[in-house]
Design a protein around this motif. Structure first.
Motif, PDB file in Angstrom:
ATOM      1  N   TRP A  64       0.820  -1.207   0.000  1.00 23.16           N
ATOM      2  CA  TRP A  64       0.000   0.000   0.000  1.00 23.16           C
ATOM      3  C   TRP A  64       0.849   1.250   0.000  1.00 23.16           C
ATOM      4  CZ3 TRP A  64      -5.001  -0.698  -0.820  1.00 23.16           C
ATOM      5  CH2 TRP A  64      -5.578  -1.903  -0.448  1.00 23.16           C
ATOM      6  N   GLU A  66       0.224   5.848  -0.450  1.00 19.95           N
ATOM      7  CA  GLU A  66      -0.739   6.934  -0.591  1.00 19.95           C
ATOM      8  C   GLU A  66      -0.015   8.131  -1.187  1.00 19.95           C
ATOM      9  OE1 GLU A  66      -3.480   9.785   2.234  1.00 19.95           O
ATOM     10  OE2 GLU A  66      -2.711   7.914   3.056  1.00 19.95           O
ATOM     11  N   VAL A  71      -4.975   6.215  -3.024  1.00 16.64           N
ATOM     12  CA  VAL A  71      -4.355   5.019  -2.471  1.00 16.64           C
ATOM     13  C   VAL A  71      -3.998   4.078  -3.620  1.00 16.64           C
ATOM     14  CG1 VAL A  71      -4.762   2.973  -1.040  1.00 16.64           C
ATOM     15  CG2 VAL A  71      -5.522   5.215  -0.250  1.00 16.64           C
ATOM     16  N   PHE A  73      -2.109   0.114  -4.550  1.00 14.59           N
ATOM     17  CA  PHE A  73      -1.619  -1.171  -4.078  1.00 14.59           C
ATOM     18  C   PHE A  73      -0.716  -1.728  -5.157  1.00 14.59           C
ATOM     19  CE2 PHE A  73      -1.622  -5.740  -3.374  1.00 14.59           C
ATOM     20  CZ  PHE A  73      -1.234  -5.773  -2.046  1.00 14.59           C
ATOM     21  N   LYS A  89      -7.437   4.491   4.339  1.00 11.53           N
ATOM     22  CA  LYS A  89      -6.208   5.217   4.689  1.00 11.53           C
ATOM     23  C   LYS A  89      -5.831   4.996   6.150  1.00 11.53           C
ATOM     24  CE  LYS A  89      -6.798   8.927   1.312  1.00 11.53           C
ATOM     25  NZ  LYS A  89      -7.105  10.368   1.159  1.00 11.53           N
ATOM     26  N   ILE A  92      -4.529   1.428   6.610  1.00 12.18           N
ATOM     27  CA  ILE A  92      -3.183   1.273   6.057  1.00 12.18           C
ATOM     28  C   ILE A  92      -2.145   1.767   7.059  1.00 12.18           C
ATOM     29  CG2 ILE A  92      -1.589   2.143   4.289  1.00 12.18           C
ATOM     30  CD1 ILE A  92      -4.055   2.142   2.373  1.00 12.18           C
ATOM     31  N   ARG A  93      -2.447   2.888   7.715  1.00  9.08           N
ATOM     32  CA  ARG A  93      -1.484   3.494   8.650  1.00  9.08           C
ATOM     33  C   ARG A  93      -1.382   2.750   9.976  1.00  9.08           C
ATOM     34  NH1 ARG A  93      -3.681   8.415   6.396  1.00  9.08           N
ATOM     35  NH2 ARG A  93      -5.233   8.493   8.037  1.00  9.08           N
ATOM     36  N   ARG A 151      -1.355  -6.897   2.910  1.00 11.45           N
ATOM     37  CA  ARG A 151      -0.230  -5.974   3.089  1.00 11.45           C
ATOM     38  C   ARG A 151       0.682  -6.121   1.973  1.00 11.45           C
ATOM     39  NH1 ARG A 151      -0.959  -1.883   6.763  1.00 11.45           N
ATOM     40  NH2 ARG A 151      -2.252  -2.640   8.390  1.00 11.45           N
TER      41      ARG A 151
END
Length: 151
Positions: A64, A66, A71, A73, A89, A92-93, A151
């Protein structure tokens, strides 16, 4: 992302697209003596196969990323918008995002837990459509929130 396996998979996808215009589905590595050292599947996604709208970041990244509010992948744009994009988002973080960490997706509005749960469910459906070959759930509930498994 620093995971060397994911970087190898992305490199194989990029090389296959460059050389043949096709999507790679396996990475096979041989040593100089011809012995097979590695044989693994490359995650093939409908996003990578052509659903990204033609917009890619300057350099493909594994996993991922940004950029400019969008976003990606494995370097391919993930076509989401609105709350689903904002929730993604956060996921992802964070390794595990609890309800309070997800609330900013509503930009200051008061939001109930059931609304967050429903929207996470809708995001799960959208991601499953985009990454249908991913085995299992892409977002899983944890004791304290939600975790992004892809991931």
């Amino acid at each position: 992302m620093s995971d060397p396996i994911r970087q190898l998979q992305v490199s194989a996808q990029n090389a296959a697209r460059h050389l043949t215009g096709a999507q790679a589905d396996r990475v096979v590595v041989f040593d100089l003596a011809g012995r097979k050292l590695l044989d693994m599947a490359v995650p093939v996604t409908s996003v990578a196969a052509g659903g990204g709208g033609g917009e890619e970041p300057e350099a493909a990244e594994a996993g991922w990323s940004e950029r400019k509010g969008r976003v990606y992948f494995d370097g391919t744009l993930v076509p989401l918008s609105g709350r689903k994009l904002d929730l993604l988002k956060v996921l992802i973080r964070e390794d595990v995002a609890d309800v309070d960490q997800l609330r900013p997706a509503w930009k200051g509005s008061v939001v109930e837990v059931k609304t967050i749960q429903w929207t996470v469910g809708e995001l799960k459906k959208s991601l499953k459509e985009l990454f249908g070959d991913f085995p299992g759930d892409i977002i899983v509930p944890t004791g304290s929130g939600y975790s992004l498994q892809l991931r």
